[in-house]
Design a protein around this motif. Structure first.
Motif, mmCIF file in Angstrom:
data_model
loop_
_atom_site.group_PDB
_atom_site.id
_atom_site.type_symbol
_atom_site.label_atom_id
_atom_site.label_comp_id
_atom_site.label_asym_id
_atom_site.label_seq_id
_atom_site.Cartn_x
_atom_site.Cartn_y
_atom_site.Cartn_z
ATOM 1 N N GLU A 1 -40.469 1.748 7.896
ATOM 2 C CA GLU A 1 -41.479 3.196 7.762
ATOM 3 C C GLU A 1 -42.300 3.091 6.397
ATOM 4 N N GLY A 2 -43.311 3.661 6.663
ATOM 5 C CA GLY A 2 -44.350 3.792 5.295
ATOM 6 C C GLY A 2 -45.506 4.546 5.716
ATOM 7 N N GLU A 3 -46.391 4.979 4.700
ATOM 8 C CA GLU A 3 -47.498 5.744 4.887
ATOM 9 C C GLU A 3 -48.629 5.200 5.714
ATOM 10 N N TYR A 4 -49.286 5.747 6.332
ATOM 11 C CA TYR A 4 -50.402 5.065 7.137
ATOM 12 C C TYR A 4 -51.369 6.093 7.488
ATOM 13 N N ASN A 5 -52.788 5.232 8.032
ATOM 14 C CA ASN A 5 -53.634 6.275 8.499
ATOM 15 C C ASN A 5 -53.722 6.061 9.952
ATOM 16 N N LEU A 6 -53.721 7.227 10.475
ATOM 17 C CA LEU A 6 -53.682 7.204 11.963
ATOM 18 C C LEU A 6 -55.157 6.759 12.398
#
Ligand code: ADP
Length: 762
Positions: free
Chosen positions: A442-447
């Motif tokens: 998991e990590g931060e991402y741009n939809l």
């Protein structure tokens, strides 16, 4: 006096007849209701008493010593057993179980005594001396007792006292009012017996001198018993059945009071723990109960004589007051045996699964290695063709056509190679999921970038098939999410690829929304609802169930020409489940299908994705031409790989960068080169004979006098299962590239590690 004795004689005769009738009635009654040991003992008691009474009537009619002694022998045939039968009956009634051996010894002793009674005239051990004498109408046998007589009489007294003890303690213990009343009658009945015994032994009344008052004692006792039987349903079938059932249970049951004194135990418990019969072994019982408690605390079963038991403890309460504890012990040997067998089978299955996963990982590695060569050289063919087409020299039409065809063929090789790769990736994913080794990263991402990637690719495929691809993305969806982007993208791509694959005309629609309209807040969860609608062939209702099964391909009559392994949906389904979401499908066979995927993702920031369609780039039909991204003729790269072909591929792919490329086909060779020359980057394969990549890498780092202790080393391997990257980075490698390596990716990685002043960007 004479008249008094005559009256008494008549009275006694009547009493005896009455007793015989009474006993006979009880015998019949018991026979008709025979169910348990209680009935058996009662019947035994009555028959013995009956024989005793019949013998005694005969005795009262005797006129001489011989007749008297003959009748006495008959009477004793019953009398001997009355005390024992009575004790067994009372014990059974009070839930006390005597071991068979005790009963057998008591019986044998009776027979031993009877032997002396049968030979009364010829031995002096029972009666030392006896003589026949008429006292009024009473024939009597004044005698002085021998040793056996005293032992036998003492034993009978012991029986009577035991009965008193058992019934009085049962009465005190008993909480049920009706049973208590019944027990009280039995207390009176047994007490009457003891009183008669004392009268009999000490000849306290006149009659006791000329008559065996014990016969009256037993008659009175039987009369009270009858009251208990009739009025309080002592032999009631329900309670008898209860006792029967409790004894027939496979569970051992022990009931103790609040002071841990044993009140009751059933037959299976007695069989398991014979100490229960022995009041002197209370220490053993206490140890037993404490073992039960610790077994329950530890969750470990109790092992006894090769069998395995599960103990349970139930508090016993009455009117909300705790009155004791019920310990039960169930024989679960079979259950544990099955569990063991199951565990063994599971281990076998796990091992097989592990072997399968290992095989798949190896197979994937082995297939990736030649594909690396195929795709690498294919890329070189494409580049050569492009270069040829770019040259302005005069070309004959035949040569031009040949190069055009070669370009087309290499395009096909690339397509087929990539297809093969995605199949291998699917197989690997599934084996990882099945082995429970798939972890979400998991990590931060741009939809927005995920949607852009997906729509770009799907729009291209849809266009190729002449399908309309419609996107409807909720503008207010937050752009920045936290989750496993790779897996989210994989699932949506999978479902969309299928939609395009299984649709021949019409359109494929992607709708992205929030599942509910609640306000979006950073740090909170959001349910992404991804709907994929197509106007394709649809799914038959009977196939719906199989849809998510591994290797399940449906409707093969219509689908046989469509490529697929039947793994995509199985993987997507499992991945979505791992992420806490679900996939729902509705379909009309022949008209189209709708897949709705719900995926919970954390919102990182509430900034919306905005008007998405305006930012969607229209698909570029033409494949991008290769263009080298940098040149660095002053930089040196060492490629280490045991496959000569792969070394050639790497060299060829990097040719246009102008990099100085050295190659080593083993770890040892690599170490020789790193001693002599400083490299800017080292590309290291993993699986090599003798010294593998990780070992070589560690040796380079610690090499005495080596020129490359700090040189960035990039792991370049066909070991591409999920987690490999993390594994190699964790081992100290600076970066990771999976084979088959793409030239753009390879160049981008190298740019990061070669010093800026040596690089010229193109
Ligand atoms: P495959 O590699 O065969 O596409 P999937 O697991 O992705 O494997 O799908 C399993 C089966 O489900 C397919 O073989 C196909 O019969 C059916 N299927 C999946 N998606 C669709 C769709 N959109 N329309 C019709 N059938 C579909």
């Amino acid at each position: 006096m004479r008249g008094g004795i005559l009256l008494m004689y008549q009275f006694v005769i009547y009493i005896l007849y009455l007793t015989i009738v009474g006993l006979f009635a009880v015998c019949v009654f018991t026979l008709t209701k025979w169910r348990t040991m209680l009935h058996t003992y009662l019947f035994f008691y009555c028959v013995a008493n009956l024989v005793y009474n019949v013998g005694y009537i005969q005795l009262l009619h005797s006129t001489g010593l011989d007749m008297y002694v003959a009748a006495l022998k008959v009477a004793y045939f019953g009398r001997l057993w009355v005390g024992l039968a009575m004790t067994l009956f009372i014990a059974e009634l009070c839930g006390k179980i005597y071991p068979t051996i005790v009963k057998a010894i008591a019986g044998m002793f009776n027979m031993f005594v009877y032997f002396f009674i049968l030979n009364l005239e010829s031995n002096r051990l029972y009666y030392k001396h006896m003589e026949f004498k008429m006292v009024g109408d009473f024939p009597t046998l004044p005698h002085s007792g021998g040793p056996i007589y005293f032992v036998y009489t003492g034993l009978n007294l012991f029986y009577a006292i035991t009965c008193v003890y058992l019934i009085v303690s049962a009465y005190i213990r008993e909480k049920n009012e009706t049973v208590k009343k019944r027990d009280l009658i039995m207390v009176v009945s047994v007490f009457a017996l003891v009183v008669t015994y004392v009268i009999y032994f000490f000849k306290l009344v006149q009659l006791a001198r000329i008559f065996d008052v014990m016969i009256v004692g037993y008659a009175v006792c039987t009369a009270f018993m009858l009251v208990a039987i009739v009025k309080y349903k002592m032999l009631d079938t329900a309670s008898a059945a209860k006792n029967y059932v409790v004894d027939e249970l496979s569970e051992g049951i022990i009931v103790v009071d609040n002071a841990d004194r044993v009140n009751y135990y059933n037959k299976p418990a007695q069989k398991l723990f014979p100490e229960l019969d022995d009041p002197k072994r209370s220490d053993v019982i206490q140890k037993l109960l404490s073992d039960f408690r610790s077994s329950i605390d530890s969750g470990e079963p109790v092992r006894l004589g090769g069998r395995i038991y599960t103990p349970r403890i139930n508090p016993l309460t009455e009117d909300e007051t705790r009155i004791g504890t019920l310990y039960s012990l169930s024989d679960d040997s079979e259950h544990y045996r099955y569990m063991d067998e199951l565990r063994k089978q599971k281990q076998i299955a796990d091992n097989a699964n592990e072997a399968k996963s290992q095989f798949l990982a190896n197979m994937s590695h082995e297939i990736r290695t030649p594909i690396n060569a195929v795709l690498g050289f294919n890329e070189m063919i494409t580049r050569e063709c492009e270069k040829f087409n770019d040259t302005r020299e005069e070309k004959s039409p035949a040569v031009s056509e040949a190069f055009e065809n070669i370009g087309l063929y290499s395009g096909n090789i690339e397509g087929a190679g990539n297809n093969l790769l995605s199949i291998i990736n699917d197989i690997l994913d599934l084996s990882k999921i099945e082995a429970g080794k798939m972890d979400l990263v998991e990590g931060e991402y741009n939809l927005s970038s995920v949607i852009r990637d997906i729509t770009g690719m799907i729009a291209f495929r849809a266009q190729e098939k002449g399908l309309e691809f419609i996107t409807d993305i909720d503008e207010t969806l937050p752009d920045s999410l936290y989750g496993d982007m790779v897996r989210v993208r994989q699932v949506i791509t999978n479902i969309l690829t299928n939609a395009v694959k299984y649709t021949d005309s019409g359109n494929v629609k992607l709708i992205l929304r929030r599942q509910d309209d609640s306000e979006v807040r950073a740090g909170e969860m959001l349910n992404l609802a991804v709907t994929v609608k197509d106007t394709g062939i649809g799914i038959r209702p009977e196939d719906m169930e199989k849809l998510f099964g591994s290797f399940e391909r449906l409707d093969l009559k219509h689908n046989s020409t469509i490529e697929g392994t039947g793994l995509g949906l199985a993987i997507s389904h499992q991945l979505v489940a791992m992420m806490g979401g679900n996939i729902k499908v509705t379909s009309e066979y022949g008209s189209g299908s709708t897949f709705v995927i719900t995926i919970p993702q954390k919102v990182s920031s509430v900034e919306p994705v905005g008007n998405f369609s305006s930012r969607t780039e229209s698909p570029d039909k033409k494949k991008k031409r290769y263009k080298v991204s940098f040149t660095a003729s002053d930089a040196a790269v060492l490629v280490v790989d045991d496959s000569i072909v792969n070394l050639r591929v790497a060299k060829a792919l990097l040719r246009d960068t102008g990099l100085v490329i050295d190659t080593a086909d083993s770890g040892a060779k690599a170490l020789e080169l790193t001693m002599q020359k400083k490299y800017d980057v080292i590309l290291m394969d993993q699986r090599m004979p003798n010294m593998d990549g990780t070992e070589t890498f560690k040796n380079i780092r610690t090499q005495q006098g080596g020129a490359n202790p700090d040189t960035p080393v990039i792991c370049m391997t066909a070991d591409a299962i999920i987690g490999s990257k993390e594994k190699y980075i964790g081992a100290g490698f600076d970066d990771y590239l999976s084979k088959p390596v793409k030239s753009a990716e390879l160049e981008q990685t190298l740019i990061r590690y070669i010093s800026k002043d040596k690089i010229k960007m193109s």
